[in-house]
Design a protein around this motif. Structure first.
Motif, PDB file in Angstrom:
ATOM      1  N   GLY A 107      28.821  47.740  26.673  1.00  0.00           N
ATOM      2  CA  GLY A 107      29.332  48.516  27.792  1.00  0.00           C
ATOM      3  C   GLY A 107      30.066  47.732  28.856  1.00  0.00           C
ATOM      4  O   GLY A 107      30.423  48.295  29.895  1.00  0.00           O
ATOM      5  N   VAL A 108      30.342  46.448  28.640  1.00  0.00           N
ATOM      6  CA  VAL A 108      31.012  45.615  29.650  1.00  0.00           C
ATOM      7  C   VAL A 108      32.243  44.966  29.015  1.00  0.00           C
ATOM      8  O   VAL A 108      32.137  44.325  27.962  1.00  0.00           O
ATOM      9  CB  VAL A 108      30.079  44.531  30.216  1.00  0.00           C
ATOM     10  CG1 VAL A 108      30.805  43.710  31.287  1.00  0.00           C
ATOM     11  CG2 VAL A 108      28.818  45.160  30.788  1.00  0.00           C
ATOM     12  N   TYR A 109      33.392  45.130  29.687  1.00  0.00           N
ATOM     13  CA  TYR A 109      34.660  44.648  29.146  1.00  0.00           C
ATOM     14  C   TYR A 109      35.427  43.884  30.217  1.00  0.00           C
ATOM     15  O   TYR A 109      35.409  44.250  31.398  1.00  0.00           O
ATOM     16  CB  TYR A 109      35.511  45.817  28.652  1.00  0.00           C
ATOM     17  CG  TYR A 109      34.850  46.636  27.566  1.00  0.00           C
ATOM     18  CD1 TYR A 109      35.117  46.391  26.225  1.00  0.00           C
ATOM     19  CD2 TYR A 109      33.950  47.649  27.885  1.00  0.00           C
ATOM     20  CE1 TYR A 109      34.519  47.139  25.223  1.00  0.00           C
ATOM     21  CE2 TYR A 109      33.337  48.401  26.893  1.00  0.00           C
ATOM     22  CZ  TYR A 109      33.622  48.141  25.558  1.00  0.00           C
ATOM     23  OH  TYR A 109      33.018  48.879  24.584  1.00  0.00           O
ATOM     24  N   ASP A 110      36.129  42.849  29.788  1.00  0.00           N
ATOM     25  CA  ASP A 110      36.989  42.071  30.684  1.00  0.00           C
ATOM     26  C   ASP A 110      38.453  42.351  30.368  1.00  0.00           C
ATOM     27  O   ASP A 110      38.827  42.609  29.218  1.00  0.00           O
ATOM     28  CB  ASP A 110      36.723  40.575  30.520  1.00  0.00           C
ATOM     29  CG  ASP A 110      35.339  40.170  30.985  1.00  0.00           C
ATOM     30  OD1 ASP A 110      34.957  40.537  32.111  1.00  0.00           O
ATOM     31  OD2 ASP A 110      34.630  39.496  30.207  1.00  0.00           O
ATOM     32  N   ILE A 111      39.282  42.293  31.407  1.00  0.00           N
ATOM     33  CA  ILE A 111      40.729  42.431  31.237  1.00  0.00           C
ATOM     34  C   ILE A 111      41.424  41.732  32.388  1.00  0.00           C
ATOM     35  O   ILE A 111      40.867  41.619  33.499  1.00  0.00           O
ATOM     36  CB  ILE A 111      41.160  43.914  31.180  1.00  0.00           C
ATOM     37  CG1 ILE A 111      42.669  44.011  30.852  1.00  0.00           C
ATOM     38  CG2 ILE A 111      40.821  44.648  32.476  1.00  0.00           C
ATOM     39  CD1 ILE A 111      43.156  45.401  30.532  1.00  0.00           C
ATOM     40  N   ASP A 112      42.626  41.247  32.124  1.00  0.00           N
ATOM     41  CA  ASP A 112      43.490  40.701  33.160  1.00  0.00           C
ATOM     42  C   ASP A 112      44.607  41.713  33.369  1.00  0.00           C
ATOM     43  O   ASP A 112      45.489  41.860  32.527  1.00  0.00           O
ATOM     44  CB  ASP A 112      44.048  39.344  32.734  1.00  0.00           C
ATOM     45  CG  ASP A 112      44.684  38.599  33.887  1.00  0.00           C
ATOM     46  OD1 ASP A 112      44.026  38.436  34.923  1.00  0.00           O
ATOM     47  OD2 ASP A 112      45.853  38.188  33.754  1.00  0.00           O
ATOM     48  N   LEU A 113      44.548  42.454  34.475  1.00  0.00           N
ATOM     49  CA  LEU A 113      45.547  43.493  34.726  1.00  0.00           C
ATOM     50  C   LEU A 113      46.925  42.867  34.906  1.00  0.00           C
ATOM     51  O   LEU A 113      47.114  41.990  35.746  1.00  0.00           O
ATOM     52  CB  LEU A 113      45.170  44.313  35.960  1.00  0.00           C
ATOM     53  CG  LEU A 113      43.841  45.088  35.891  1.00  0.00           C
ATOM     54  CD1 LEU A 113      43.586  45.795  37.218  1.00  0.00           C
ATOM     55  CD2 LEU A 113      43.852  46.081  34.744  1.00  0.00           C
ATOM     56  N   SER A 114      47.887  43.335  34.131  1.00  0.00           N
ATOM     57  CA  SER A 114      49.220  42.745  34.139  1.00  0.00           C
ATOM     58  C   SER A 114      50.027  43.199  35.348  1.00  0.00           C
ATOM     59  O   SER A 114      50.038  44.382  35.692  1.00  0.00           O
ATOM     60  CB  SER A 114      49.952  43.124  32.850  1.00  0.00           C
ATOM     61  OG  SER A 114      51.311  42.750  32.917  1.00  0.00           O
ATOM     62  N   ALA A 115      50.739  42.243  35.948  1.00  0.00           N
ATOM     63  CA  ALA A 115      51.645  42.576  37.056  1.00  0.00           C
ATOM     64  C   ALA A 115      52.856  43.362  36.569  1.00  0.00           C
ATOM     65  O   ALA A 115      53.582  43.952  37.373  1.00  0.00           O
ATOM     66  CB  ALA A 115      52.101  41.294  37.746  1.00  0.00           C
ATOM     67  N   GLY A 116      53.062  43.399  35.249  1.00  0.00           N
ATOM     68  CA  GLY A 116      54.218  44.089  34.709  1.00  0.00           C
ATOM     69  C   GLY A 116      54.164  45.604  34.817  1.00  0.00           C
ATOM     70  O   GLY A 116      55.170  46.272  34.583  1.00  0.00           O
ATOM     71  N   TRP A 117      53.014  46.149  35.201  1.00  0.00           N
ATOM     72  CA  TRP A 117      52.858  47.596  35.318  1.00  0.00           C
ATOM     73  C   TRP A 117      52.578  48.000  36.758  1.00  0.00           C
ATOM     74  O   TRP A 117      51.882  48.982  37.027  1.00  0.00           O
ATOM     75  CB  TRP A 117      51.738  48.076  34.389  1.00  0.00           C
ATOM     76  CG  TRP A 117      51.960  47.663  32.976  1.00  0.00           C
ATOM     77  CD1 TRP A 117      51.546  46.501  32.396  1.00  0.00           C
ATOM     78  CD2 TRP A 117      52.675  48.383  31.969  1.00  0.00           C
ATOM     79  NE1 TRP A 117      51.955  46.448  31.093  1.00  0.00           N
ATOM     80  CE2 TRP A 117      52.647  47.597  30.794  1.00  0.00           C
ATOM     81  CE3 TRP A 117      53.324  49.622  31.940  1.00  0.00           C
ATOM     82  CZ2 TRP A 117      53.261  48.002  29.609  1.00  0.00           C
ATOM     83  CZ3 TRP A 117      53.926  50.030  30.759  1.00  0.00           C
ATOM     84  CH2 TRP A 117      53.896  49.222  29.608  1.00  0.00           C
ATOM     85  N   SER A 118      53.158  47.253  37.694  1.00  0.00           N
ATOM     86  CA  SER A 118      52.878  47.478  39.107  1.00  0.00           C
ATOM     87  C   SER A 118      54.063  48.107  39.827  1.00  0.00           C
ATOM     88  O   SER A 118      55.204  48.053  39.368  1.00  0.00           O
ATOM     89  CB  SER A 118      52.501  46.156  39.794  1.00  0.00           C
ATOM     90  OG  SER A 118      53.579  45.234  39.726  1.00  0.00           O
ATOM     91  N   ILE A 119      53.751  48.731  40.960  1.00  0.00           N
ATOM     92  CA  ILE A 119      54.741  49.324  41.855  1.00  0.00           C
ATOM     93  C   ILE A 119      54.367  48.882  43.267  1.00  0.00           C
ATOM     94  O   ILE A 119      53.260  49.152  43.725  1.00  0.00           O
ATOM     95  CB  ILE A 119      54.735  50.860  41.770  1.00  0.00           C
ATOM     96  CG1 ILE A 119      55.036  51.325  40.341  1.00  0.00           C
ATOM     97  CG2 ILE A 119      55.753  51.454  42.736  1.00  0.00           C
ATOM     98  CD1 ILE A 119      54.868  52.810  40.142  1.00  0.00           C
ATOM     99  N   LEU A 120      55.277  48.199  43.945  1.00  0.00           N
ATOM    100  CA  LEU A 120      55.017  47.689  45.291  1.00  0.00           C
ATOM    101  C   LEU A 120      53.727  46.882  45.344  1.00  0.00           C
ATOM    102  O   LEU A 120      52.963  46.936  46.305  1.00  0.00           O
ATOM    103  CB  LEU A 120      54.948  48.855  46.288  1.00  0.00           C
ATOM    104  CG  LEU A 120      56.229  49.674  46.458  1.00  0.00           C
ATOM    105  CD1 LEU A 120      55.983  50.890  47.344  1.00  0.00           C
ATOM    106  CD2 LEU A 120      57.336  48.805  47.052  1.00  0.00           C
TER     107      LEU A 120
END
Length: 286
Positions: free
Chosen positions: A31-44
């Motif tokens: 039930g525990v997951y890691d991720i590095d959220l990509s800056a490529g899907w950002s707005i402002l």
């Protein structure tokens, strides 16, 4: 049959595209997951809400016995930023045809405190097991052929980092909903576009979670400017999309008290309504 939007010469496969890599979660434990959220899907500087929904959707698809999202309801608590994050899931109920679970995404603030960014409650099933009987009065949106529509490349050069997500999408906006870009918003609160991923990857249930929140805000056609943060977003995935471009139609009928709703429909190349959503968003007035 839908008109085909222009696609790249080499198409990425489902499971082997930038979207798949950037939404992939790594299981740390039950039930525990890691991720590095990509800056490529950002707005402002803030991560797009549809991308976040796909990230949590992928985690729940791994945690639950059923793989396909049927309904996903998300509350956005604080703005997510690119960088490390943790997703924690919990199975609420499992049945023969549907499983229900919840998930939350956490990041750390500047003081090192854990902050919950988004919380989701979702039901999953098997889209391929659904009966084929369809009785509907819904009709696909009337959008001109893709070559008669306009993308971000047709406008002025954007400022660096303002909307990185547009580089990862293949959007062709209906000219009838582009008055805001010419300084003449229609006031109708409508946005329509052809939608695809820039690398040509075909749509699947998880990319539908992105598609409902990837167009410019309808608030722009109401004469408003600036960020329109999502407060709550519910998506219904109705069937597995056929290969080819999607058509997305979003409407707003009521802006009041600094909030508006956005109702979205997503249609596939076989003229099927494959996803619907409603969200409540905050707007800045004045």
């Amino acid at each position: 049959m839908a008109e085909a939007a222009a696609a790249p010469a080499v198409r990425a496969a489902v499971g082997d595209s930038e979207f798949d890599r950037d939404t992939a979660v790594t299981r740390r434990g039950p039930g525990v997951y890691d991720i590095d959220l990509s800056a490529g899907w950002s707005i402002l500087g803030a991560v797009n809400g549809g991308y976040l929904l796909a990230v949590l959707g992928r985690a729940l698809g791994d945690a639950l016995p059923h793989a396909d999202p049927f309904t996903v309801s998300a509350h956005y608590l604080t703005a997510s930023r690119p960088g490390p994050a943790v997703v924690r899931t919990e199975t609420v109920r499992t049945g023969r045809t549907l499983s229900t679970g919840q998930a939350s995404l956490f990041q750390y603030d500047d003081e090192g405190n854990e902050v919950e960014r988004i919380r989701v409650l979702a039901s999953y099933g098997d889209l391929d097991a659904l009966p084929g009987d369809v009785r509907t009065s819904a009709e696909p949106p009337a959008i001109p052929p893709a070559e008669q529509c306009f993308g971000p490349e047709d406008g002025p050069d954007p400022l660096d980092g303002v909307s990185a997500i547009t580089e990862r999408l293949r959007l062709r906006l209906d000219p009838a909903t582009l008055g805001w870009a010419l300084g003449k918003p229609s006031g109708r609160g409508e946005m329509r576009a052809w939608f695809g991923l820039a690398d040509g990857r075909d749509a699947d249930p998880f990319s539908l979670l992105l598609a409902v929140d990837a167009l410019p805000p309808t608030a722009f056609e109401l004469g408003l400017k600036g960020w329109v943060p999502t407060v709550e977003l519910t998506v219904h995935v109705r069937c597995r999309p056929a290969p080819g471009p999607l058509r997305v139609s979003i409407t707003t009928r009521n802006l009041a008290g600094g909030f508006l709703e956005e109702d979205a429909e997503v249609w596939d190349s076989a003229d099927r309504l494959v996803a619907q959503s409603r969200q409540l968003a905050r707007v800045r007035l004045g």
